[in-house]
Enzyme design. Structure first.
Site, mmCIF file in Angstrom:
data_model
loop_
_atom_site.group_PDB
_atom_site.id
_atom_site.type_symbol
_atom_site.label_atom_id
_atom_site.label_comp_id
_atom_site.label_asym_id
_atom_site.label_seq_id
_atom_site.Cartn_x
_atom_site.Cartn_y
_atom_site.Cartn_z
ATOM 1 N N LYS A 232 89.094 36.543 37.987
ATOM 2 C CA LYS A 232 90.056 36.352 36.892
ATOM 3 C C LYS A 232 91.313 35.680 37.415
ATOM 4 O O LYS A 232 91.969 36.188 38.327
ATOM 5 C CB LYS A 232 90.400 37.702 36.265
ATOM 6 C CG LYS A 232 91.477 37.644 35.182
ATOM 7 C CD LYS A 232 91.829 39.050 34.708
ATOM 8 C CE LYS A 232 93.063 39.051 33.825
ATOM 9 N NZ LYS A 232 93.475 40.422 33.439
ATOM 10 N N ASP A 237 100.597 36.909 32.446
ATOM 11 C CA ASP A 237 100.122 37.444 31.174
ATOM 12 C C ASP A 237 101.290 38.021 30.398
ATOM 13 O O ASP A 237 101.757 39.126 30.679
ATOM 14 C CB ASP A 237 99.055 38.516 31.415
ATOM 15 C CG ASP A 237 98.515 39.089 30.116
ATOM 16 O OD1 ASP A 237 98.698 38.437 29.068
ATOM 17 O OD2 ASP A 237 97.907 40.171 30.150
ATOM 18 N N LYS A 244 103.678 41.912 25.587
ATOM 19 C CA LYS A 244 103.922 43.122 26.361
ATOM 20 C C LYS A 244 105.408 43.476 26.325
ATOM 21 O O LYS A 244 106.264 42.579 26.279
ATOM 22 C CB LYS A 244 103.537 42.915 27.829
ATOM 23 C CG LYS A 244 102.068 42.688 28.115
ATOM 24 C CD LYS A 244 101.871 42.423 29.604
ATOM 25 C CE LYS A 244 100.433 42.128 29.957
ATOM 26 N NZ LYS A 244 99.578 43.321 29.888
ATOM 27 N N ASP A 255 98.310 39.169 37.848
ATOM 28 C CA ASP A 255 97.134 39.230 36.990
ATOM 29 C C ASP A 255 96.073 38.201 37.386
ATOM 30 O O ASP A 255 95.014 38.153 36.771
ATOM 31 C CB ASP A 255 97.531 39.044 35.523
ATOM 32 C CG ASP A 255 96.624 39.792 34.567
ATOM 33 O OD1 ASP A 255 95.954 40.745 35.012
ATOM 34 O OD2 ASP A 255 96.581 39.438 33.374
ATOM 35 N N ASP A 314 96.311 40.638 24.206
ATOM 36 C CA ASP A 314 96.593 41.110 25.559
ATOM 37 C C ASP A 314 95.320 41.533 26.291
ATOM 38 O O ASP A 314 95.374 41.916 27.455
ATOM 39 C CB ASP A 314 97.592 42.271 25.512
ATOM 40 C CG ASP A 314 98.224 42.565 26.855
ATOM 41 O OD1 ASP A 314 98.176 41.681 27.743
ATOM 42 O OD2 ASP A 314 98.753 43.674 27.041
ATOM 43 N N GLU A 316 92.954 39.464 27.174
ATOM 44 C CA GLU A 316 92.522 38.067 27.339
ATOM 45 C C GLU A 316 91.650 37.847 28.565
ATOM 46 O O GLU A 316 90.876 36.888 28.617
ATOM 47 C CB GLU A 316 93.750 37.153 27.417
ATOM 48 C CG GLU A 316 94.407 37.019 28.790
ATOM 49 C CD GLU A 316 94.945 38.333 29.360
ATOM 50 O OE1 GLU A 316 94.946 38.482 30.593
ATOM 51 O OE2 GLU A 316 95.352 39.210 28.577
ATOM 52 N N ARG A 318 89.021 39.351 29.772
ATOM 53 C CA ARG A 318 87.574 39.381 29.538
ATOM 54 C C ARG A 318 87.105 38.138 28.776
ATOM 55 O O ARG A 318 85.945 37.747 28.883
ATOM 56 C CB ARG A 318 87.204 40.667 28.808
ATOM 57 C CG ARG A 318 87.712 40.784 27.392
ATOM 58 C CD ARG A 318 87.738 42.225 26.907
ATOM 59 N NE ARG A 318 88.779 42.977 27.586
ATOM 60 C CZ ARG A 318 88.979 44.287 27.418
ATOM 61 N NH1 ARG A 318 88.188 44.979 26.611
ATOM 62 N NH2 ARG A 318 89.938 44.916 28.071
#
Length: 465
Positions: A232, A237, A244, A255, A314, A316, A318
């Site tokens: 990933k 993010d 967030k 992230d 949020d 995102e 996956r």
């Protein structure tokens, strides 16, 4: 980012100081065998072989006769690892050689811990070096340990670098530099070309960023079983339109920890010349907000053809992973491993120090547990619990990216990813943290690799290398 000269052993030297690694439980018996002068000195220093403790025994003319390193007792060793890393930070300048007499796996832990203790993130500020150097213990594979340390340093550097200097384009540059250093091939699909080449969810998540989203595809090796690593690469993010709160956004430069970890692992594999064919896939995006940002309730059609209802922007990670996994699944590898900083639920379950993993592959799980013990890289198996499959099926689309209810968040995320690897018989997903919240021996506060050493140790058995 691989120029970590500190993370290398000193060349063998006749002048190296002997370093005795002592178990606390056996320390009293050892001390009784020493000359009276040594006994008196060690007692005066208050040294009792506690974990990470050091005692310098003076010789003639102000020289060092030997150094003592405490390994602690069985309880302290169970609670921590890399005691020798703490020792390395306390020793005075010089070259040291650990006295033999310990099992090979313990000596490897000592040697690797020492090298990892030398890591410092110096992109923005020079850090004082640790002055103590170690000669690689006899019978250990120096190149292997140095390759592991360098791979770990690469992972740490990538995670520690803020997004202003580690956006999707910078992550691509780091992957290209790694590929060039090992003679690997690399292909990158950028921006609108993602739609042309059928990576719609990677494009949807990253299209609001000023830096275009991309899919990085690196390959290496011409023979042996095929291993695919998918990482990933969400370089920052914000949470998207489901933004967030500030406190939750503070660490979001990490992230992309999954991509950083697979690149570090890829370095280890390539540097060691493992007899396999390696493919590394990284969907690199920034989840930002502007008028083109994807929205809650949008329904996206993935590369695999499965539709996904977006119930939280949020969730995102996956989404971008799904397109990359689907690509790899079109030519099924012998083993596919996905690594991602995916869910807070995984941290609630096992905390920041353990890498939870999901797999239906019992032989790989067994090899991984064995590898984790020898590599001192803790993992924990979590279930692909089929009874939770309905939770990721919203009815209006094939899949839901953020099931309601709040239960089993790491499991439902893993089940979501598994839907995209239906052709691959052997698949494992790691839900890692990628961050050391407080300094520990061999692991300063900041970015950290998780699971990579355990995987490296497991590969020979898992792939019959």
């Amino acid at each position: 980012m691989l120029n970590h000269t500190r993370l290398r052993f000193a060349d063998a030297s006749d002048g190296a100081v002997q370093l005795l690694a002592l178990d606390q439980d056996a320390f009293s018996d050892w001390l009784k065998t020493q000359p009276k002068s040594v006994q008196t000195w060690v007692k005066a220093q208050g040294f009792k072989a506690a974990s990470g403790s050091v005692c310098i025994v003076p010789g003639e003319g102000g020289s060092i006769a030997m150094a003592l390193a405490g390994l602690g007792d069985a309880t302290s060793r169970a609670r921590g690892r890399f005691a020798m890393a703490a020792v390395a930070e306390k020793l005075p300048a010089g070259t040291y050689q650990i006295a033999s007499g310990h099992p090979a796996d313990e000596m490897e832990e000592h040697a690797l811990g020492w090298l990892l203790s030398q890591y410092a993130f110096e992109t923005y500020r020079a850090q004082p070096p640790h002055a103590a150097r170690l000669v690689c213990p006899d019978a250990l594979d120096r190149e292997r340990i140095e390759a592991i340390a360098a791979g770990e340093a690469l992972t740490r550097d990538l995670i520690n670098t803020p997004t202003a200097d580690m956006g999707p384009d910078n992550l691509e540059a780091a992957a290209r530099a790694l590929a060039e250093s090992h003679g690997a091939k690399i292909d990158v699909v950028v921006g609108e070309a993602l739609l042309d080449q059928n990576f719609p969810m990677i494009h949807a998540v990253g299209r609001a960023s000023a830096t275009e989203p991309r899919l990085i595809d690196m390959t290496w090796g011409n023979a042996g079983p095929t291993l695919v690593l998918v990482g990933k690469g969400v370089c920052f993010d914000t949470g998207g339109l489901n933004i967030k709160p500030g406190a939750s956004m503070g660490l979001m430069k990490k992230d992309m920890g999954g991509s950083a970890t697979v690149l570090g692992l890829a370095h280890m594999i390539m540097a060691l010349g493992l007899p396999l064919k390696l493919r590394v896939l990284i969907p690199a995006v920034e989840n930002s907000i502007d008028g083109s940002a994807f929205r809650p309730q949008d329904i996206l059609t993935s590369r695999k053809g499965l539709t996904v209802e977006v119930n939280n922007t949020d969730a995102e990670g996956r989404l971008v992973l799904a397109d990359a996994l689907a690509l790899a699944d079109e030519t099924p590898p012998d083993l596919m491993i996905c690594m991602a900083t995916l869910t807070g639920a995984a941290r609630v379950a096992v905390g920041p120090d353990i890498s939870p993993f999901f797999t239906d592959d019992v032989p790989f799980a067994d090899a991984l547990r064995d590898g984790a013990r020898t590599a001192r890289d803790p993992v924990w198996e979590m279930p692909f619990h089929a009874a939770y499959e309905p939770l990721i099926e919203p009815g209006i689309a094939d899949l839901d990216n953020a099931p309601k209810g709040g239960f089993a968040g790491s499991i439902t995320a893993a089940l979501f990813l598994r839907r995209f690897v239906s052709n691959t018989a052997r698949f494992a997903h790691f839900d890692i943290y990628g961050w050391q919240p407080a300094a520990a021996p061999g692991r300063p506060k900041g970015g950290v690799g998780m699971g990579a050493r355990a995987i490296l140790a497991a590969l020979p058995k898992a792939l019959n290398l």
